[in-house]
Motif scaffolding. Structure first.
Motif, mmCIF file in Angstrom:
data_model
loop_
_atom_site.group_PDB
_atom_site.id
_atom_site.type_symbol
_atom_site.label_atom_id
_atom_site.label_comp_id
_atom_site.label_asym_id
_atom_site.label_seq_id
_atom_site.Cartn_x
_atom_site.Cartn_y
_atom_site.Cartn_z
ATOM 1 N N THR A 188 -43.731 9.710 26.010
ATOM 2 C CA THR A 188 -43.900 9.724 24.731
ATOM 3 C C THR A 188 -43.557 9.725 23.652
ATOM 4 N N ALA A 189 -41.686 9.839 24.211
ATOM 5 C CA ALA A 189 -40.600 9.736 23.306
ATOM 6 C C ALA A 189 -40.840 8.141 22.867
ATOM 7 N N LEU A 190 -41.396 7.182 23.688
ATOM 8 C CA LEU A 190 -42.011 5.252 23.128
ATOM 9 C C LEU A 190 -42.159 5.372 22.195
ATOM 10 N N VAL A 191 -43.244 6.668 21.756
ATOM 11 C CA VAL A 191 -43.385 6.078 19.885
ATOM 12 C C VAL A 191 -42.511 6.009 19.061
ATOM 13 N N ARG A 192 -41.154 6.463 19.554
ATOM 14 C CA ARG A 192 -40.173 6.488 18.061
ATOM 15 C C ARG A 192 -39.353 5.668 18.128
ATOM 16 N N VAL A 193 -39.638 5.492 19.209
ATOM 17 C CA VAL A 193 -38.322 3.696 19.470
ATOM 18 C C VAL A 193 -39.807 2.156 18.874
ATOM 19 N N SER A 194 -40.135 2.577 19.285
ATOM 20 C CA SER A 194 -41.075 1.656 18.859
ATOM 21 C C SER A 194 -43.202 1.653 19.087
ATOM 22 N N PRO A 195 -43.779 1.936 18.230
ATOM 23 C CA PRO A 195 -45.187 2.374 18.780
ATOM 24 C C PRO A 195 -45.647 1.176 19.708
ATOM 25 N N GLU A 196 -45.165 0.106 19.223
ATOM 26 C CA GLU A 196 -45.784 -1.306 20.067
ATOM 27 C C GLU A 196 -46.184 -0.782 21.570
ATOM 28 N N ALA A 197 -44.767 -0.572 22.008
ATOM 29 C CA ALA A 197 -43.598 -0.300 23.686
ATOM 30 C C ALA A 197 -45.088 0.775 24.320
ATOM 31 N N TYR A 198 -44.848 1.928 23.027
ATOM 32 C CA TYR A 198 -46.276 2.876 23.398
ATOM 33 C C TYR A 198 -47.494 3.021 23.328
ATOM 34 N N ASN A 199 -47.962 1.906 22.835
ATOM 35 C CA ASN A 199 -49.426 1.548 23.004
ATOM 36 C C ASN A 199 -49.604 0.817 23.989
ATOM 37 N N ALA A 200 -49.281 0.174 24.311
ATOM 38 C CA ALA A 200 -48.924 -1.491 25.614
ATOM 39 C C ALA A 200 -49.076 -0.176 27.182
ATOM 40 N N VAL A 201 -47.357 0.909 27.552
ATOM 41 C CA VAL A 201 -47.862 1.948 28.214
ATOM 42 C C VAL A 201 -49.269 2.503 28.361
ATOM 43 N N ILE A 202 -49.788 2.841 26.883
ATOM 44 C CA ILE A 202 -50.832 3.755 27.503
ATOM 45 C C ILE A 202 -52.418 2.996 26.877
ATOM 46 N N GLY A 203 -51.952 2.347 27.373
ATOM 47 C CA GLY A 203 -52.878 1.069 27.796
ATOM 48 C C GLY A 203 -52.814 0.854 29.314
ATOM 49 N N THR A 204 -51.940 0.471 29.958
ATOM 50 C CA THR A 204 -51.601 1.318 31.398
ATOM 51 C C THR A 204 -52.012 2.505 31.810
ATOM 52 N N TYR A 205 -52.068 3.333 30.881
ATOM 53 C CA TYR A 205 -52.699 4.761 32.027
ATOM 54 C C TYR A 205 -54.258 3.602 31.965
ATOM 55 N N GLN A 206 -54.736 3.550 31.208
ATOM 56 C CA GLN A 206 -56.690 3.696 31.450
ATOM 57 C C GLN A 206 -56.896 2.077 32.134
ATOM 58 N N THR A 207 -56.290 2.407 33.274
ATOM 59 C CA THR A 207 -56.960 1.391 34.169
ATOM 60 C C THR A 207 -57.338 2.483 35.860
ATOM 61 N N PRO A 208 -58.678 2.281 36.620
ATOM 62 C CA PRO A 208 -58.125 3.436 37.280
ATOM 63 C C PRO A 208 -57.285 3.180 38.417
ATOM 64 N N ILE A 209 -56.574 2.931 39.394
ATOM 65 C CA ILE A 209 -55.630 2.839 39.792
ATOM 66 C C ILE A 209 -55.396 4.571 38.839
ATOM 67 N N MET A 210 -54.557 4.184 37.730
ATOM 68 C CA MET A 210 -53.998 5.273 37.360
ATOM 69 C C MET A 210 -54.870 6.634 37.158
ATOM 70 N N GLY A 211 -56.060 6.749 36.616
ATOM 71 C CA GLY A 211 -57.244 7.563 37.197
ATOM 72 C C GLY A 211 -57.013 8.007 38.385
ATOM 73 N N VAL A 212 -57.095 7.499 39.406
ATOM 74 C CA VAL A 212 -56.818 7.870 40.682
ATOM 75 C C VAL A 212 -55.833 8.616 41.202
ATOM 76 N N GLY A 213 -54.859 8.108 40.458
ATOM 77 C CA GLY A 213 -53.538 8.905 39.891
ATOM 78 C C GLY A 213 -53.859 10.441 39.543
ATOM 79 N N GLU A 214 -54.571 10.779 38.793
ATOM 80 C CA GLU A 214 -54.576 11.204 37.854
ATOM 81 C C GLU A 214 -55.117 12.625 38.401
ATOM 82 N N VAL A 215 -56.059 11.700 39.941
ATOM 83 C CA VAL A 215 -56.698 13.168 40.607
ATOM 84 C C VAL A 215 -55.763 13.554 41.636
#
Length: 139
Positions: A54-81
């Motif tokens: 979350t702190a990445l948003v202040r450093v680099s919004p592009e990096a933040y968006n890239a990280v958030i994009g990786t969280y929207q994968t099925p593997i991360m969905g299982v990790g959320e479980v």
């Protein structure tokens, strides 16, 4: 009853039970303690990573968006479980610990309360997992 040693002198009576290393023998209290510590550490590391990403948003919004994009994968969905499973167990077991600490008869019912925690955890996860995984794999 005394036992004679090789030299012929009597020694203290021997017992059939010998304590080696620890008093815990895998009972409900030990497993509750172990699972509470494991889930607590896992939740701590999740929160640490969450604060950092979350702190990445202040450093680099592009990096933040890239990280958030990786969280929207099925593997991360299982990790959320797994994360929800850890949080739910930790919460229910924490309530059990509070009852044991503050209820005068709590320690007598420790075993029953452990199984109640497991039952509540299973019911909660059965309600959560299918709905969550349907959302994860339908997108």
């Amino acid at each position: 009853m005394s036992v004679k040693t090789a030299g012929g002198s009597p020694t203290a009576p021997t017992t059939s039970k010998r304590i080696s290393g620890t008093l815990y023998r895998g009972r409900e209290g030990m497993w509750s303690w172990v699972l509470h510590r494991i889930t607590g550490v896992a939740i701590f590391f999740f929160l640490l990573v969450h604060i950092l990403d979350t702190a990445l948003v202040r450093v680099s919004p592009e990096a933040y968006n890239a990280v958030i994009g990786t969280y929207q994968t099925p593997i991360m969905g299982v990790g959320e479980v797994a994360l929800v499973a850890a949080i739910v167990f930790h919460a229910f077991n924490g309530l059990r610990i509070i009852l044991i600490d503050f209820w005068s008869k709590g320690s007598r019912y420790q075993k029953v309360m452990f199984y109640v925690v497991i039952g509540l955890w299973v019911v909660t996860m059965v309600g959560f997992v299918p709905r969550h995984l349907i959302n994860v794999f339908s997108h």
